[in-house]
Each structure stands twice: as C-alpha cells, then as structure tokens.
Write a protein that holds these residues in place. Structure first.
Motif, PDB file in Angstrom:
ATOM      1  N   LYS A   2     -57.985 -43.125  30.537  1.00 33.61           N
ATOM      2  CA  LYS A   2     -57.884 -43.554  31.932  1.00 33.61           C
ATOM      3  C   LYS A   2     -56.800 -42.736  32.606  1.00 33.61           C
ATOM      4  O   LYS A   2     -55.963 -42.125  31.950  1.00 33.61           O
ATOM      5  N   TYR A   3     -56.850 -42.741  33.933  1.00 34.58           N
ATOM      6  CA  TYR A   3     -55.817 -42.041  34.687  1.00 34.58           C
ATOM      7  C   TYR A   3     -55.308 -42.946  35.792  1.00 34.58           C
ATOM      8  O   TYR A   3     -56.018 -43.801  36.312  1.00 34.58           O
ATOM      9  N   ALA A   4     -54.033 -42.745  36.134  1.00 40.00           N
ATOM     10  CA  ALA A   4     -53.372 -43.589  37.121  1.00 40.00           C
ATOM     11  C   ALA A   4     -53.585 -43.082  38.540  1.00 40.00           C
ATOM     12  O   ALA A   4     -53.723 -43.877  39.467  1.00 40.00           O
ATOM     13  N   ASP A   5     -53.603 -41.739  38.717  1.00 44.32           N
ATOM     14  CA  ASP A   5     -53.680 -41.195  40.070  1.00 44.32           C
ATOM     15  C   ASP A   5     -54.021 -39.714  40.024  1.00 44.32           C
ATOM     16  O   ASP A   5     -53.791 -39.041  39.024  1.00 44.32           O
ATOM     17  N   ILE A   6     -54.551 -39.227  41.127  1.00 44.81           N
ATOM     18  CA  ILE A   6     -54.739 -37.800  41.377  1.00 44.81           C
ATOM     19  C   ILE A   6     -54.142 -37.521  42.746  1.00 44.81           C
ATOM     20  O   ILE A   6     -54.482 -38.184  43.717  1.00 44.81           O
ATOM     21  N   LYS A   7     -53.240 -36.555  42.797  1.00 43.30           N
ATOM     22  CA  LYS A   7     -52.670 -36.120  44.085  1.00 43.30           C
ATOM     23  C   LYS A   7     -53.216 -34.727  44.360  1.00 43.30           C
ATOM     24  O   LYS A   7     -53.036 -33.821  43.559  1.00 43.30           O
ATOM     25  N   HIS A   8     -53.862 -34.564  45.505  1.00 46.38           N
ATOM     26  CA  HIS A   8     -54.527 -33.305  45.822  1.00 46.38           C
ATOM     27  C   HIS A   8     -53.638 -32.289  46.518  1.00 46.38           C
ATOM     28  O   HIS A   8     -53.995 -31.120  46.597  1.00 46.38           O
ATOM     29  N   SER A  24     -53.009 -42.025  32.099  1.00 45.77           N
ATOM     30  CA  SER A  24     -52.490 -43.314  31.633  1.00 45.77           C
ATOM     31  C   SER A  24     -52.211 -43.238  30.139  1.00 45.77           C
ATOM     32  O   SER A  24     -52.881 -42.519  29.406  1.00 45.77           O
ATOM     33  N   GLY A  25     -51.195 -43.992  29.739  1.00 48.64           N
ATOM     34  CA  GLY A  25     -50.839 -44.100  28.338  1.00 48.64           C
ATOM     35  C   GLY A  25     -49.607 -43.303  27.988  1.00 48.64           C
ATOM     36  O   GLY A  25     -49.575 -42.084  28.163  1.00 48.64           O
ATOM     37  N   PHE A  41     -52.258 -47.635  28.353  1.00 44.88           N
ATOM     38  CA  PHE A  41     -53.431 -46.769  28.152  1.00 44.88           C
ATOM     39  C   PHE A  41     -54.665 -47.299  28.884  1.00 44.88           C
ATOM     40  O   PHE A  41     -55.609 -46.550  29.121  1.00 44.88           O
ATOM     41  N   ASN A  42     -54.668 -48.564  29.239  1.00 46.69           N
ATOM     42  CA  ASN A  42     -55.825 -49.160  29.921  1.00 46.69           C
ATOM     43  C   ASN A  42     -55.650 -49.261  31.428  1.00 46.69           C
ATOM     44  O   ASN A  42     -56.506 -49.829  32.112  1.00 46.69           O
ATOM     45  N   TYR A  43     -54.566 -48.719  31.958  1.00 44.38           N
ATOM     46  CA  TYR A  43     -54.319 -48.797  33.390  1.00 44.38           C
ATOM     47  C   TYR A  43     -55.129 -47.743  34.143  1.00 44.38           C
ATOM     48  O   TYR A  43     -55.266 -46.605  33.699  1.00 44.38           O
ATOM     49  N   GLY A  44     -55.652 -48.108  35.296  1.00 46.85           N
ATOM     50  CA  GLY A  44     -56.235 -47.134  36.203  1.00 46.85           C
ATOM     51  C   GLY A  44     -57.734 -46.969  36.100  1.00 46.85           C
ATOM     52  O   GLY A  44     -58.452 -47.896  35.742  1.00 46.85           O
ATOM     53  N   ASN A  45     -58.179 -45.755  36.392  1.00 44.78           N
ATOM     54  CA  ASN A  45     -59.601 -45.430  36.489  1.00 44.78           C
ATOM     55  C   ASN A  45     -60.078 -44.669  35.263  1.00 44.78           C
ATOM     56  O   ASN A  45     -59.309 -43.933  34.648  1.00 44.78           O
ATOM     57  N   GLU A  46     -61.353 -44.803  34.968  1.00 42.80           N
ATOM     58  CA  GLU A  46     -61.942 -44.046  33.869  1.00 42.80           C
ATOM     59  C   GLU A  46     -61.940 -42.558  34.211  1.00 42.80           C
ATOM     60  O   GLU A  46     -62.266 -42.172  35.334  1.00 42.80           O
ATOM     61  N   SER A  65     -51.934 -23.841  44.193  1.00 45.29           N
ATOM     62  CA  SER A  65     -51.358 -22.906  43.220  1.00 45.29           C
ATOM     63  C   SER A  65     -51.761 -23.220  41.790  1.00 45.29           C
ATOM     64  O   SER A  65     -51.662 -22.360  40.917  1.00 45.29           O
ATOM     65  N   GLY A  66     -52.159 -24.465  41.538  1.00 43.46           N
ATOM     66  CA  GLY A  66     -52.528 -24.806  40.180  1.00 43.46           C
ATOM     67  C   GLY A  66     -52.644 -26.297  39.960  1.00 43.46           C
ATOM     68  O   GLY A  66     -52.680 -27.095  40.891  1.00 43.46           O
ATOM     69  N   LEU A  67     -52.683 -26.640  38.689  1.00 47.77           N
ATOM     70  CA  LEU A  67     -52.879 -28.008  38.214  1.00 47.77           C
ATOM     71  C   LEU A  67     -51.631 -28.460  37.481  1.00 47.77           C
ATOM     72  O   LEU A  67     -51.071 -27.711  36.673  1.00 47.77           O
ATOM     73  N   SER A  68     -51.189 -29.684  37.764  1.00 45.03           N
ATOM     74  CA  SER A  68     -50.080 -30.293  37.030  1.00 45.03           C
ATOM     75  C   SER A  68     -50.589 -31.534  36.320  1.00 45.03           C
ATOM     76  O   SER A  68     -51.318 -32.340  36.904  1.00 45.03           O
ATOM     77  N   LEU A  69     -50.194 -31.682  35.056  1.00 41.69           N
ATOM     78  CA  LEU A  69     -50.574 -32.827  34.235  1.00 41.69           C
ATOM     79  C   LEU A  69     -49.325 -33.641  33.950  1.00 41.69           C
ATOM     80  O   LEU A  69     -48.334 -33.111  33.436  1.00 41.69           O
ATOM     81  N   LEU A  70     -49.372 -34.928  34.328  1.00 39.47           N
ATOM     82  CA  LEU A  70     -48.243 -35.821  34.146  1.00 39.47           C
ATOM     83  C   LEU A  70     -48.760 -37.148  33.622  1.00 39.47           C
ATOM     84  O   LEU A  70     -49.944 -37.294  33.354  1.00 39.47           O
TER      85      LEU A  70
END
Length: 174
Positions: A2-8, A24-25, A41-46, A65-70
C-alpha cells in the motif's frame, strides 16, 4: 503493498520538481518521524498497475526532474519487491531523470551486505536503479532544520556510483 500518498509536484524531497511516492510500512518507528501514519503496512491505497502508470505519466512531464521514494520505508524487503518493476520501467523510459530513495537503513550494512537487515533477492537490482540514497534512521536528537534533503545530521545523502561497491560512493555536501 500500500502507499500513503503521491505528490506530483514535490520540491522538498530531492533536486528539482519531482514526483514523490510515499509507501506504507516501516519497522524503524523513529521518534519524531514526519510521516508516522505511514508506519502501518496496511495504511493507504493499494499499489496497482494503474498506480505505476500514474507515476510514470507524471514523471514524463518535461518539468519533472525525477522520482523520489519515501515512506514509510521503501527499502523494507516486501516494498522493494513491489517497487522494483516501477524503478526498472522508470529507468527505461527516463534514463536522463533521477531516482532518489529515502531509507532508515544504512547503505553498507543493511542494504549491500547479504546478511543485512533489508537485503533481499531484489536489493542489488533495486539499488542499481537508485541515483541518490538518503540513508540512516531519523534521530530526533540530531534534528537540524538547516540540513538539505535530510532531517537529522546522522543521515547521509549518497550519490551511488557503482552499486555493490561501497568504496565507490560519495557523500553529497548539501
């Protein structure tokens, strides 16, 4: 996963304007964490094929400029396994753009070492896609607002030159 958010249009988590994915997790549970809600780990969207396409489409814009993973924690082994197809496809589509990854794990001991806490069967291939790794757990006692791209002074901003060769990375002074 799952993921908590995407910022564009994120300007805080790497150089330039970036698309940032907050997974998430997280097992670190650092005191003072800015994103405590994403520890679960179960928070947010699939995280689906549609999510991957949304991120890739967002990264295709000329001003990105690119992709950030947090996180959460993108380097939790179960998250690495799910994120690997995304980072591989990103590098295929946008070789001139960068991937930043923020992790509470340390590069040499937790990620590179086969016995490391976060090392799994996909880690070497995953790290080969990462351009900048911000590593180390957030330490509230070492928090410093003047630091660029990190929250506490124990964290490092590493430009990875040759994944698998710990002697060939440089700490960025930002």
């Amino acid at each position: 996963m799952k993921y908590a958010d995407i910022k564009h249009c994120d300007v805080a988590n790497g150089t330039g304007v970036r698309t940032s994915l907050f997974v998430s997790g997280c097992t670190h549970r650092c005191r003072g964490c800015f994103n405590e809600i994403a520890w679960d780990f179960n928070y947010g969207n699939e995280f689906t094929d549609e999510t991957v396409q949304e991120i890739l489409d967002s990264c295709g814009k000329s001003y990105i400029s690119g992709l950030s993973l947090l996180g959460g924690e993108p380097m939790e082994p179960q998250n690495q396994r799910v994120l690997l197809p995304l980072v591989l496809r990103f590098k295929e589509l946008y070789p001139e753009k960068t991937i930043w990854c923020y992790t509470g794990y340390t590069y040499e001991t937790d990620l590179l070492a086969p016995e490391g806490r976060a090392h799994c069967e996909v880690t070497p291939e995953f790290l080969a896609c990462i351009d900048i790794l911000v590593d180390g757990e957030f330490d509230q006692e070492l928090y410093d607002l003047k630091l660029k791209f990190r929250g506490s002074s124990n964290q490092r901003v590493l430009q990875i030159h040759e994944p698998g060769c710990p002697e060939l990375f440089a700490e960025m002074d930002r």
